[in-house]
Design a protein around this motif. Sequence first.
Motif, PDB file in Angstrom:
ATOM      1  N   ARG A   1       0.846  -1.210   0.000  1.00 42.64           N
ATOM      2  CA  ARG A   1       0.000   0.000   0.000  1.00 42.64           C
ATOM      3  C   ARG A   1       0.875   1.250   0.000  1.00 42.64           C
ATOM      4  N   MET A   2       1.830   1.299   0.910  1.00 43.58           N
ATOM      5  CA  MET A   2       2.680   2.483   1.001  1.00 43.58           C
ATOM      6  C   MET A   2       3.771   2.502  -0.053  1.00 43.58           C
ATOM      7  N   ASN A  57      10.512  -5.874  -3.868  1.00 41.92           N
ATOM      8  CA  ASN A  57       9.534  -6.485  -2.998  1.00 41.92           C
ATOM      9  C   ASN A  57       9.874  -7.958  -2.857  1.00 41.92           C
ATOM     10  N   ARG A  58       9.405  -8.586  -1.771  1.00 38.02           N
ATOM     11  CA  ARG A  58       9.706 -10.008  -1.570  1.00 38.02           C
ATOM     12  C   ARG A  58       8.997 -10.829  -2.640  1.00 38.02           C
ATOM     13  N   ASN A  59       7.727 -10.517  -2.885  1.00 34.92           N
ATOM     14  CA  ASN A  59       6.952 -11.276  -3.877  1.00 34.92           C
ATOM     15  C   ASN A  59       6.315 -10.266  -4.826  1.00 34.92           C
ATOM     16  N   GLU A  62      10.596  -7.210  10.559  1.00 34.31           N
ATOM     17  CA  GLU A  62      11.665  -8.180  10.287  1.00 34.31           C
ATOM     18  C   GLU A  62      12.486  -7.751   9.070  1.00 34.31           C
ATOM     19  N   SER A  63      11.763  -7.367   8.004  1.00 33.26           N
ATOM     20  CA  SER A  63      12.457  -6.970   6.766  1.00 33.26           C
ATOM     21  C   SER A  63      13.173  -5.652   6.936  1.00 33.26           C
ATOM     22  N   GLY A  72       9.246   4.037   7.625  1.00 30.63           N
ATOM     23  CA  GLY A  72       7.957   4.326   8.241  1.00 30.63           C
ATOM     24  C   GLY A  72       7.333   3.080   8.828  1.00 30.63           C
ATOM     25  N   THR A  91       6.229   0.168  11.220  1.00 27.25           N
ATOM     26  CA  THR A  91       5.902   0.193  12.652  1.00 27.25           C
ATOM     27  C   THR A  91       5.813  -1.243  13.175  1.00 27.25           C
ATOM     28  N   ALA A 105      10.123   7.170  11.452  1.00 28.08           N
ATOM     29  CA  ALA A 105       8.942   7.911  11.913  1.00 28.08           C
ATOM     30  C   ALA A 105       7.727   6.995  11.807  1.00 28.08           C
ATOM     31  N   PRO A 106       6.990   6.826  12.901  1.00 29.66           N
ATOM     32  CA  PRO A 106       5.795   5.995  12.814  1.00 29.66           C
ATOM     33  C   PRO A 106       4.675   6.647  12.009  1.00 29.66           C
ATOM     34  N   PHE A 144       4.408   9.883   8.962  1.00 36.41           N
ATOM     35  CA  PHE A 144       5.059  10.942   8.179  1.00 36.41           C
ATOM     36  C   PHE A 144       4.080  12.048   7.771  1.00 36.41           C
ATOM     37  N   LYS A 171      -4.399  -3.854   8.620  1.00 37.55           N
ATOM     38  CA  LYS A 171      -3.241  -3.439   9.422  1.00 37.55           C
ATOM     39  C   LYS A 171      -2.831  -4.550  10.371  1.00 37.55           C
ATOM     40  N   ARG A 172      -1.536  -4.875  10.413  1.00 33.40           N
ATOM     41  CA  ARG A 172      -0.998  -5.973  11.219  1.00 33.40           C
ATOM     42  C   ARG A 172      -0.902  -5.620  12.694  1.00 33.40           C
TER      43      ARG A 172
HETATM   44  N1  LIG Z   1       5.146   5.986   9.051  1.00 34.24           N
HETATM   45  C1  LIG Z   1       4.029   6.209   8.330  1.00 34.24           C
HETATM   46  O1  LIG Z   1       3.684   7.357   7.989  1.00 34.24           O
HETATM   47  C2  LIG Z   1       3.226   5.040   7.888  1.00 34.24           C
HETATM   48  C3  LIG Z   1       3.607   3.782   8.278  1.00 34.24           C
HETATM   49  N2  LIG Z   1       2.965   2.674   7.799  1.00 34.24           N
HETATM   50  C4  LIG Z   1       3.528   1.378   8.171  1.00 34.24           C
HETATM   51  O2  LIG Z   1       4.162   0.853   7.017  1.00 34.24           O
HETATM   52  C5  LIG Z   1       4.151  -0.566   7.061  1.00 34.24           C
HETATM   53  C6  LIG Z   1       3.602  -1.099   5.759  1.00 34.24           C
HETATM   54  O3  LIG Z   1       2.253  -0.709   5.674  1.00 34.24           O
HETATM   55  P1  LIG Z   1       1.450  -1.071   4.319  1.00 34.24           P
HETATM   56  O4  LIG Z   1       2.158  -0.505   3.150  1.00 34.24           O
HETATM   57  O5  LIG Z   1       0.024  -0.738   4.574  1.00 34.24           O
HETATM   58  O6  LIG Z   1       1.605  -2.661   4.308  1.00 34.24           O
HETATM   59  P2  LIG Z   1       1.455  -3.660   3.068  1.00 34.24           P
HETATM   60  O7  LIG Z   1       1.317  -5.019   3.653  1.00 34.24           O
HETATM   61  O8  LIG Z   1       0.458  -3.145   2.109  1.00 34.24           O
HETATM   62  O9  LIG Z   1       2.880  -3.541   2.360  1.00 34.24           O
HETATM   63  C7  LIG Z   1       4.050  -4.069   2.951  1.00 34.24           C
HETATM   64  C8  LIG Z   1       4.918  -4.437   1.796  1.00 34.24           C
HETATM   65  O10 LIG Z   1       6.198  -4.765   2.260  1.00 34.24           O
HETATM   66  C9  LIG Z   1       6.545  -6.069   1.830  1.00 34.24           C
HETATM   67  N3  LIG Z   1       7.206  -6.740   2.933  1.00 34.24           N
HETATM   68  C10 LIG Z   1       8.466  -7.115   2.957  1.00 34.24           C
HETATM   69  N4  LIG Z   1       8.783  -7.655   4.114  1.00 34.24           N
HETATM   70  C11 LIG Z   1       7.695  -7.626   4.874  1.00 34.24           C
HETATM   71  C12 LIG Z   1       7.428  -8.047   6.188  1.00 34.24           C
HETATM   72  N5  LIG Z   1       8.386  -8.597   6.964  1.00 34.24           N
HETATM   73  N6  LIG Z   1       6.196  -7.885   6.669  1.00 34.24           N
HETATM   74  C13 LIG Z   1       5.250  -7.294   5.886  1.00 34.24           C
HETATM   75  N7  LIG Z   1       5.450  -6.871   4.608  1.00 34.24           N
HETATM   76  C14 LIG Z   1       6.679  -7.034   4.120  1.00 34.24           C
HETATM   77  C15 LIG Z   1       5.291  -6.753   1.396  1.00 34.24           C
HETATM   78  O11 LIG Z   1       5.628  -7.455   0.223  1.00 34.24           O
HETATM   79  P3  LIG Z   1       5.343  -9.009   0.142  1.00 34.24           P
HETATM   80  O12 LIG Z   1       3.869  -9.134   0.299  1.00 34.24           O
HETATM   81  O13 LIG Z   1       5.841  -9.330  -1.228  1.00 34.24           O
HETATM   82  O14 LIG Z   1       6.065  -9.645   1.256  1.00 34.24           O
HETATM   83  C16 LIG Z   1       4.327  -5.633   1.062  1.00 34.24           C
HETATM   84  O15 LIG Z   1       4.330  -5.355  -0.314  1.00 34.24           O
HETATM   85  C17 LIG Z   1       3.355  -0.925   8.310  1.00 34.24           C
HETATM   86  O16 LIG Z   1       4.249  -1.161   9.372  1.00 34.24           O
HETATM   87  C18 LIG Z   1       2.557   0.345   8.606  1.00 34.24           C
HETATM   88  O17 LIG Z   1       2.223   0.500   9.971  1.00 34.24           O
HETATM   89  C19 LIG Z   1       1.895   2.764   6.930  1.00 34.24           C
HETATM   90  C20 LIG Z   1       1.455   3.998   6.538  1.00 34.24           C
HETATM   91  C21 LIG Z   1       2.077   5.237   7.005  1.00 34.24           C
END
Ligand SMILES: NC(=O)C1=CN([C@@H]2O[C@H](COP(=O)(O)OP(=O)(O)OC[C@H]3O[C@@H](n4cnc5c(N)ncnc54)[C@H](OP(=O)(O)O)[C@@H]3O)[C@@H](O)[C@H]2O)C=CC1
Length: 255
Positions: free
Chosen positions: A13-14, A35-37, A73-74, A92, A94, A116-117, A119, A152-153
């Motif tokens: 998403r981000m 990206n991983r996948n 982890e990543s 970003g 979290t 930054a948690p 932005f 959201k995880r």
């Molecule tokens: N600081 C800020 O302003 C903001 C922070 N966030 C944070 O950003 C993070 C990502 O959010 P969002 O983009 O919605 O998440 P998504 O799950 O939509 O995207 C995460 C991406 O990262 C990849 N990835 C690689 N390693 C990991 C892992 N260990 N765990 C999860 N995904 C992984 C995934 O690819 P694949 O599926 O191929 O593994 C996926 O494409 C969250 O921690 C969220 O809280 C979100 C919005 C704003």
Amino acid sequence: MTTRIGVTGATGRMGREVIDAAVDHDECEIVFAVNRNPDDRTVRGVDVESAGAFDSLLTEREPTAVIDFTGPESAVDYVEACADAGVAFVTGTTGFNDDQAAALEAASDETAVLHAPNFARGVQALVNVVGEAVRNLPGYDVELVETHHNGKRDAPSGTANRLLEEIEKNGEFTERTHGREGDAPREAGEIGVHALRAGNITGEHEIVLAGNDEEVRLTHRAEDRGVFAAGAVDAAVWIAGQKAGNYEFADVIDE
Ligand SMILES: NC(=O)C1=CN([C@@H]2O[C@H](COP(=O)(O)OP(=O)(O)OC[C@H]3O[C@@H](n4cnc5c(N)ncnc54)[C@H](OP(=O)(O)O)[C@@H]3O)[C@@H](O)[C@H]2O)C=CC1
Ligand SMILES: O=C(O)C1=N[C@H](C(=O)O)C[C@H](O)C1
């Protein structure tokens, strides 16, 4: 001076929003996106490569900064590779546990790291004022509600945790109570923390301060993830010239 950016989590998403913001930014050039996948081979015309190539891409494409929105982890793997390569790291992500947060801190001995948690500039403003509100209303009950999309995880949000740090620094509080159920009268000094997950809500944070037959509500609502991506790209442009160290978004917007 063009900032050469590497993007991780590129099809998330981000990640997609970051690519959008960087492509449209006149001082940025995306030198790789991984990206991983990678479910899509391109995002906004940018080729998405496998995360397995990350280390070699750091040396081949020579980014000045990496922007990461993945998972804890990543993010740790990526920041450690950036530290080895001397590439600045903006994340970003979290949900870090103490060990993962310590890994980010350790990497900042070798390269510039900015975490930054949130932005959104409006959230930074909220972080700056919430402590003042708490100090001005001693003895008021404080509750925090954060609302996000159903994908959201982590809970509570990283932003909620950052706001809670400011609240706790500025008042007499004993504990965080995450939700309530059963016979659960409010204890003096507790902070109620509630995480709502529904639909595709981008991100909302509200702090309620109540007492003395009145209430004060401080609320931030993000309407679009582009808000976060714009802040992260600004941080990447800013950090490109910084020496090794641990930075925060306030360093970027206070300049
Ligand atoms: N600081 C800020 O302003 C903001 C922070 N966030 C944070 O950003 C993070 C990502 O959010 P969002 O983009 O919605 O998440 P998504 O799950 O939509 O995207 C995460 C991406 O990262 C990849 N990835 C690689 N390693 C990991 C892992 N260990 N765990 C999860 N995904 C992984 C995934 O690819 P694949 O599926 O191929 O593994 C996926 O494409 C969250 O921690 C969220 O809280 C979100 C919005 C704003
Ligand atoms: O997962 C999200 O979407 C968001 N996560 C961040 C957090 O955990 O605070 C920031 C923003 O609220 C969106």
